[in-house]
Each structure stands twice: as C-alpha cells, then as structure tokens.
Motif scaffolding. Structure first.
Motif, PDB file in Angstrom:
ATOM      1  N   THR A 177       0.817  -1.222   0.000  1.00 34.75           N
ATOM      2  CA  THR A 177       0.000   0.000   0.000  1.00 34.75           C
ATOM      3  C   THR A 177       0.849   1.269   0.000  1.00 34.75           C
ATOM      4  O   THR A 177       0.340   2.359   0.277  1.00 34.75           O
ATOM      5  N   LEU A 178       2.132   1.131  -0.314  1.00 35.80           N
ATOM      6  CA  LEU A 178       3.057   2.261  -0.235  1.00 35.80           C
ATOM      7  C   LEU A 178       2.624   3.425  -1.125  1.00 35.80           C
ATOM      8  O   LEU A 178       2.737   4.587  -0.727  1.00 35.80           O
ATOM      9  N   GLU A 179       2.122   3.109  -2.302  1.00 30.82           N
ATOM     10  CA  GLU A 179       1.700   4.147  -3.244  1.00 30.82           C
ATOM     11  C   GLU A 179       0.187   4.326  -3.251  1.00 30.82           C
ATOM     12  O   GLU A 179      -0.352   5.041  -4.103  1.00 30.82           O
ATOM     13  N   ALA A 180      -0.495   3.703  -2.320  1.00 30.23           N
ATOM     14  CA  ALA A 180      -1.964   3.755  -2.288  1.00 30.23           C
ATOM     15  C   ALA A 180      -2.446   5.067  -1.662  1.00 30.23           C
ATOM     16  O   ALA A 180      -1.677   5.776  -1.007  1.00 30.23           O
ATOM     17  N   PRO A 181      -3.723   5.395  -1.846  1.00 26.75           N
ATOM     18  CA  PRO A 181      -4.277   6.592  -1.192  1.00 26.75           C
ATOM     19  C   PRO A 181      -4.167   6.502   0.324  1.00 26.75           C
ATOM     20  O   PRO A 181      -4.076   5.405   0.898  1.00 26.75           O
ATOM     21  N   GLU A 182      -4.201   7.642   0.970  1.00 25.86           N
ATOM     22  CA  GLU A 182      -4.033   7.729   2.417  1.00 25.86           C
ATOM     23  C   GLU A 182      -5.047   6.864   3.158  1.00 25.86           C
ATOM     24  O   GLU A 182      -4.711   6.198   4.134  1.00 25.86           O
ATOM     25  N   GLU A 183      -6.284   6.839   2.696  1.00 24.91           N
ATOM     26  CA  GLU A 183      -7.318   6.053   3.370  1.00 24.91           C
ATOM     27  C   GLU A 183      -6.981   4.566   3.355  1.00 24.91           C
ATOM     28  O   GLU A 183      -7.175   3.867   4.349  1.00 24.91           O
ATOM     29  N   GLU A 184      -6.454   4.087   2.247  1.00 22.29           N
ATOM     30  CA  GLU A 184      -6.070   2.676   2.158  1.00 22.29           C
ATOM     31  C   GLU A 184      -4.903   2.370   3.078  1.00 22.29           C
ATOM     32  O   GLU A 184      -4.850   1.312   3.711  1.00 22.29           O
ATOM     33  N   ARG A 185      -3.955   3.286   3.196  1.00 22.54           N
ATOM     34  CA  ARG A 185      -2.829   3.085   4.110  1.00 22.54           C
ATOM     35  C   ARG A 185      -3.301   3.066   5.566  1.00 22.54           C
ATOM     36  O   ARG A 185      -2.799   2.296   6.381  1.00 22.54           O
ATOM     37  N   ARG A 186      -4.293   3.910   5.875  1.00 19.74           N
ATOM     38  CA  ARG A 186      -4.845   3.898   7.238  1.00 19.74           C
ATOM     39  C   ARG A 186      -5.536   2.574   7.546  1.00 19.74           C
ATOM     40  O   ARG A 186      -5.402   2.038   8.650  1.00 19.74           O
TER      41      ARG A 186
END
Length: 208
Positions: A177-186
């Motif tokens: 999820t390194l390049e994923a949107p912030e919500e996905e990283r959360r």
C-alpha cells in the motif's frame, strides 16, 4: 603510507557499497537467481573482474544485502516488544515503526520478501538465520515481562515466532500500500494493529 592505505580502503568500501546499491536497484525488477554480475558491474561502471575483489559470487552479494537489510533492525525489533507499556501502546508503536521502516527502505523490504523463499540457498539461509535471531531476541524480551510468568521456554519461543512472522506480514502489507491513497494506508495500519492485538489477546489467555 598510512594515508594512502586509508584512501584505498575508503575507495574499496565505496565501490563495494556501489555494487550493493546497484544490485538492489536491479533486484526491484527481478530475482537474485536471474541477476548476472555483469549487469551489476555495468551499472556501477567497473570491470567484471572488480566484482570479485568484494564478493565471491552473486549469492555472496545477496547474503551481504540480507545483512544490510536486516542487520540494523535488531534494536528496533526488541524495542517493539520490550516491557514497560500496555499492550495497545506497544502495538501502536510497533506498527508505526514498521510503517516508517518500509517507507524509508522499500527496496530492502521487497528484496527480503522475494528472496525469503527464493531460489538462492545461501540467501534463504541468511534470511532464516536473521529471523531466528529476531525470534530469540523477542523471546528474551518477552521473558522479562511480568505477563510471561508461568510460561515455558517452548511457548515463549512459539510466541516470539508469531510476533516476528506477524511483523513480516505487516511489512509486506505496508509495502503493497506504499503508493496507495491515504485512506487505504490507514486501513492497512488498522488491520496490522488488529492482527497484533489478536496475538496479544491469545497471549493473555494462553495459560487459562
């Protein structure tokens, strides 16, 4: 004379590090078993014979990359399970530390994830040895915790192995999820915390 030797030694170390860095970059797109030493030396701009002044083979270079990727993490791993905080605080800190390490060193994390079960035996063994050291260091920290009263050495080692394996899973999750949107990283961080919390809940009731 000593100054000249010092300059030569510094240059040798610089070339060695350049070979490691080049190999790590090339391994973003391929496995170690398919990496050729000529690719590495070409990327650095040195003759292929120069490779052998630093490494016996690409497998030897891979073992050096394992040490570079994992060798410095021992204090961090011990710190994430050290006594002195409640379980939720330790879990939150562990997840934060892992996320920060993945963000700072994604190529190293990707290399370990790929080569842990890869086709180069010395590298697999080097990774296994490092992870065994992590597990033993975690076991020693867990044994210091009052919550471990009454636990056998066998069970402490099993628990330490669970924590180390889960840390690797968490690192892979953050890598994906390194390049994923912030919500996905959360969401990934919350999943990681819940998974570690599940281990802690099981630990609290293991002796029941």
């Amino acid at each position: 004379m000593s100054h000249t030797l010092g300059v030569r030694q510094a240059q040798k170390q610089k070339t060695r590090q350049a070979l490691l860095d080049a190999a790590l970059a090339l391994l973003e797109e391929q496995s170690l078993s398919s990496l050729g030493l000529r690719e590495v030396t070409r990327a650095v701009g040195v003759a292929p014979t120069a490779f052998y002044r630093h490494f016996r083979s690409t497998a030897d270079l891979g073992v050096a990359l394992v040490e570079e990727a994992l060798g410095s993490l021992h204090p961090m791993i011990r710190h994430t399970v050290s006594p002195g905080e409640d379980s939720d605080e330790r879990i939150a800190r562990a997840v934060e530390l892992i996320a920060g390490h993945v963000a700072a060193h994604p190529a190293h994390v990707r290399f370990i994830a790929r080569e842990r079960h890869g086709g180069v035996q010395p590298v697999r063994e080097a990774i296994r040895e490092q992870l065994a050291r992590f597990a033993e260091e975690v076991r020693a920290e867990l044994a210091r915790d009052a919550a471990s009263a009454g636990w056998s050495e066998t069970d402490l080692r099993m628990l330490a192995g669970l924590y180390v394996d889960q840390m690797l899973i968490t690192a892979s999750l953050f890598l994906e999820t390194l390049e994923a949107p912030e919500e996905e990283r959360r969401r990934a961080a919350e999943t990681a915390r819940r998974q570690l919390r599940l281990i802690s809940v099981g630990r609290a009731h293991w002796l029941d």
